[in-house]
Design a protein around this motif. Structure first.
Motif, short mmCIF file in Angstrom:
data_model
loop_
_atom_site.label_atom_id
_atom_site.label_comp_id
_atom_site.label_asym_id
_atom_site.label_seq_id
_atom_site.Cartn_x
_atom_site.Cartn_y
_atom_site.Cartn_z
N CYS A 57 0.82 -1.21 0.00
CA CYS A 57 0.00 0.00 0.00
C CYS A 57 0.85 1.26 0.00
CB CYS A 57 -0.93 0.00 1.22
SG CYS A 57 -2.29 -1.20 1.10
N SER A 58 2.02 1.18 0.59
CA SER A 58 2.90 2.35 0.65
C SER A 58 3.46 2.71 -0.72
CB SER A 58 4.05 2.09 1.62
OG SER A 58 4.79 0.94 1.22
N CYS B 32 -5.81 -0.55 2.91
CA CYS B 32 -4.63 0.32 2.93
C CYS B 32 -4.82 1.36 4.02
CB CYS B 32 -4.43 0.99 1.57
SG CYS B 32 -3.86 -0.14 0.28
N ASN C 91 -2.80 3.45 5.10
CA ASN C 91 -2.12 4.72 4.86
C ASN C 91 -2.94 5.68 4.01
OD1 ASN C 91 -1.70 2.87 2.70
ND2 ASN C 91 -0.10 4.21 1.87
#
Length: 606
Positions: free
Chosen positions: A79-80, A139, A141
């Motif tokens: 996800c990053s 996700c 983030n």
């Protein structure tokens, strides 16, 4: 300082060729990207890849055959890794030849990482509100989840590289919630959503700076808000007349949820002239009903021939012992316009419009036609739009064509639906009947021009002024109309001249007098009572009687016979003459051009 000379020569070797291939991938999945290269000379190829992604990504050449090579790029995304800008991988393919002969191809390959879609969006009606729920977003983030709404389903399904929700889908942003939220209550800002309509929703996630980026859109979730209201379904013109027209208005009984309302109930029906809502102004009450089962009203004594009508239905329930407005809806009748071509191809153009709460777009509307005094028959169907439709009748039905001088009548049956489960469909509504005369065309007359008898004219020459007499026969058979207002006569003095109008007349004869010459061309047009001018008639031209005979003697002795040199007396219509006299030794004796008939008296011009 040293000089260097570089010699560039074309060699026989050709470089390998990489197959360019950009891609997108959803974060949290593994990209296995096969890169290929070929060599036109059949050389073996070395493949390498360079990128800030390596490591953790890996690249391994898997094939190294003569003239072909491939390699596997493998990257387990997270996800990053989501961001707006694509990641860059530079791939190099170099043929395996001795140093100095090697050639290479370099290609930048781009990888875009997008966020996964929010999963399992569900829309549940709660009265006039809608509760949205979805799975926790994977996700963590992500910064926010955006909530979008539209009326009716869109059918939008994004591909792997299409993030967000484009405006072309018709969705409108209504809220933003934290990425950790799993629900949202849509109450339309506290006002509640409009009863009876179907609303659809989609979500997507936004990611924070510096990478930013977006997710794919969620599934589309739709729900019909409480159907505890009546739905207008018909505003149908059943009779067309100037004072005895008739419109039938129908609606449904309130559906699920009406049991939660307090009675007694009441319908109130209003009518206004014209199709537009006009902000609700201009309505007059026409009927009230105290029973929920009363869902039909026949409105009589209307001018449906010349007007369209709009109806508003209000639904009242009881609050605190008094009737209070619960819902209001309105719809117009279908208004049909018909226009016939005045000339050229026989064609009648139809157009119709409406303003209704249900959906007519994309459905086939039916066109009916009747020759005046006969029964209507279905001649065609055409897809409508959200506001109306159009059709051109070229007479294809029946293969007989349209006849000029005939009155044709039409009406249209529109087909629509709300697209909400439990509501009736299709919704069929009739326009008024519209009749139109396909007029006969204005045809050019057949022109004749009196002949000039040159033999007779030469015997007895008549001095000007002269006249030309035109006569014509109107064409009034077949598609040609007899309704002619006047004729216009056109003239030009020379074949290459410009036409000019001499005048108009209601007669079929015209005398063009006061002429110095007979020469010229004519044509005539007819103009109908509707102001349309026909094409030109046949062109008729006349020329002068040309004769130019010179004598072979001149005796300037004053006896009145051959005292001057000139053409004989039958000569006419001469515009100019240049006359030159030479003696027997070739000397010029006389030259002149002032007199077209010469009239030389035998003297020298000096």
């Amino acid at each position: 300082v040293r000089d260097m000379q570089i010699l560039v020569r074309e060699g026989p070797n050709r470089p390998p060729v990489l197959e360019p291939r950009d891609t997108c991938i959803v974060a949290g999945t593994t990209l296995e990207w096969l890169m290929r290269a070929t060599d036109p000379d059949g050389d073996r190829i070395t493949l390498t890849a360079s990128s800030g992604l390596i490591p953790p990504a890996t690249f391994t050449q898997t094939v190294n055959a003569p003239g072909a090579a491939s390699g596997l790029f493998r990257w387990a995304t997270e996800c990053s890794d989501v961001r707006d800008e694509p990641y860059l991988v530079v791939v190099r393919a170099e043929d395996q030849l001795p140093i100095g002969q090697r050639l290479a191809d370099l290609q930048p390959w781009r990888i875009r990482v997008v966020g996964p879609p929010p999963e399992n969006l569900v829309a549940t009606g709660q009265g006039k509100d809608v509760l949205l729920t979805w799975d926790p977003y994977v996700c963590r983030n992500a910064s926010v989840i955006r909530v979008y709404r539209r009326e009716g389903p869109s059918g939008f399904e994004p591909d792997t590289c299409q993030t967000g929700i484009p405006a072309s889908t018709g969705f409108v942003l209504i809220a933003e919630v934290g990425s950790g939220e799993v629900s949202y209550l849509d109450n339309n800002g506290g006002q509640g959503l409009e009863s009876g309509k179907e609303f659809c929703y989609m979500l997507y996630a936004e990611f924070p700076a510096p990478g930013r980026g977006q997710s794919l859109a969620s599934n589309e979730a739709c729900v019909a808000v409480e159907q505890d209201i009546p739905y207008l379904t018909h505003v149908s013109v059943e009779a067309t007349a100037a004072s005895s027209g008739q419109v039938t208005v129908r609606w449904t009984q309130p559906g699920a949820g009406v049991e939660l309302l307090e009675g007694p109930f009441q319908y109130r029906l209003y009518r206004k002239v014209g199709q537009g809502p006009d902000g609700g102004q201009g309505y007059a009450p026409v009927a009230r009903f105290d029973r929920l089962a009363d869902t039909v009203f026949v409105d009589r004594g209307l001018n449906t021939l010349g007007e369209a009508y709009r109806y508003k239905l209000e639904f009242y329930h009881t609050v605190g012992g008094r009737l209070a407005l619960y819902d209001s809806t309105s719809a117009s009748s279908v208004r049909l316009e018909a226009e016939a071509t005045q000339e050229g191809e026989s064609r009648i153009s139809l157009s119709w419009g409406y303003q209704v709460p249900w959906e007519n777009a994309g459905r086939l509307h039916r066109i009916y036609r009747a020759v005046e005094g006969q029964a209507f028959v279905l001649i065609d169907s055409v897809a409508g739009t959200g506001a109306g439709g159009a059709y051109e009748d070229l007479g294809a039905f029946g293969g007989q064509g349209l006849l000029r001088g005939q009155v044709y009548c039409y009406y249209v049956e529109t087909v629509g639906a709300y697209g909400i489960a439990g509501l009736p469909e299709p919704l069929l509504n009739l326009s008024q009947q519209a009749c139109v005369l396909l007029p006969r065309v204005i045809c050019a007359p057949a022109l004749t021009l009196d002949e000039l008898d040159c033999e007779r004219f030469s015997v007895r020459e008549t001095p000007p002024p002269y006249q030309n007499v035109l006569e014509w026969v109107p064409q009034v058979t077949g598609d040609c109309t007899e309704e002619i207002a006047y004729y216009t006569v056109y003239f030009k003095a020379r074949l290459d001249g410009e036409w000019e109008a001499l005048g108009t007349t209601e007669e079929t004869r015209y005398v063009h007098g006061g002429l110095e010459s007979f020469a010229g061309c004519y044509r005539v047009t007819a103009t109908g009572v509707n102001g349309v001018e026909s094409g030109p008639s046949n062109e008729e031209c006349k020329d002068n009687c040309l004769s130019f005979v010179l004598p072979n003697i001149i005796t300037p002795n004053g006896d009145g016979r051959n005292d001057v040199f000139r053409p004989d007396r039958e000569t006419g219509f001469v515009r100019s003459t240049r006359f030159t006299v030479y003696n027997r030794w070739g000397g010029k004796v006389y030259e002149g051009s002032a007199d077209p008939y010469i009239n030389w008296d035998g003297t020298s011009s000096g």
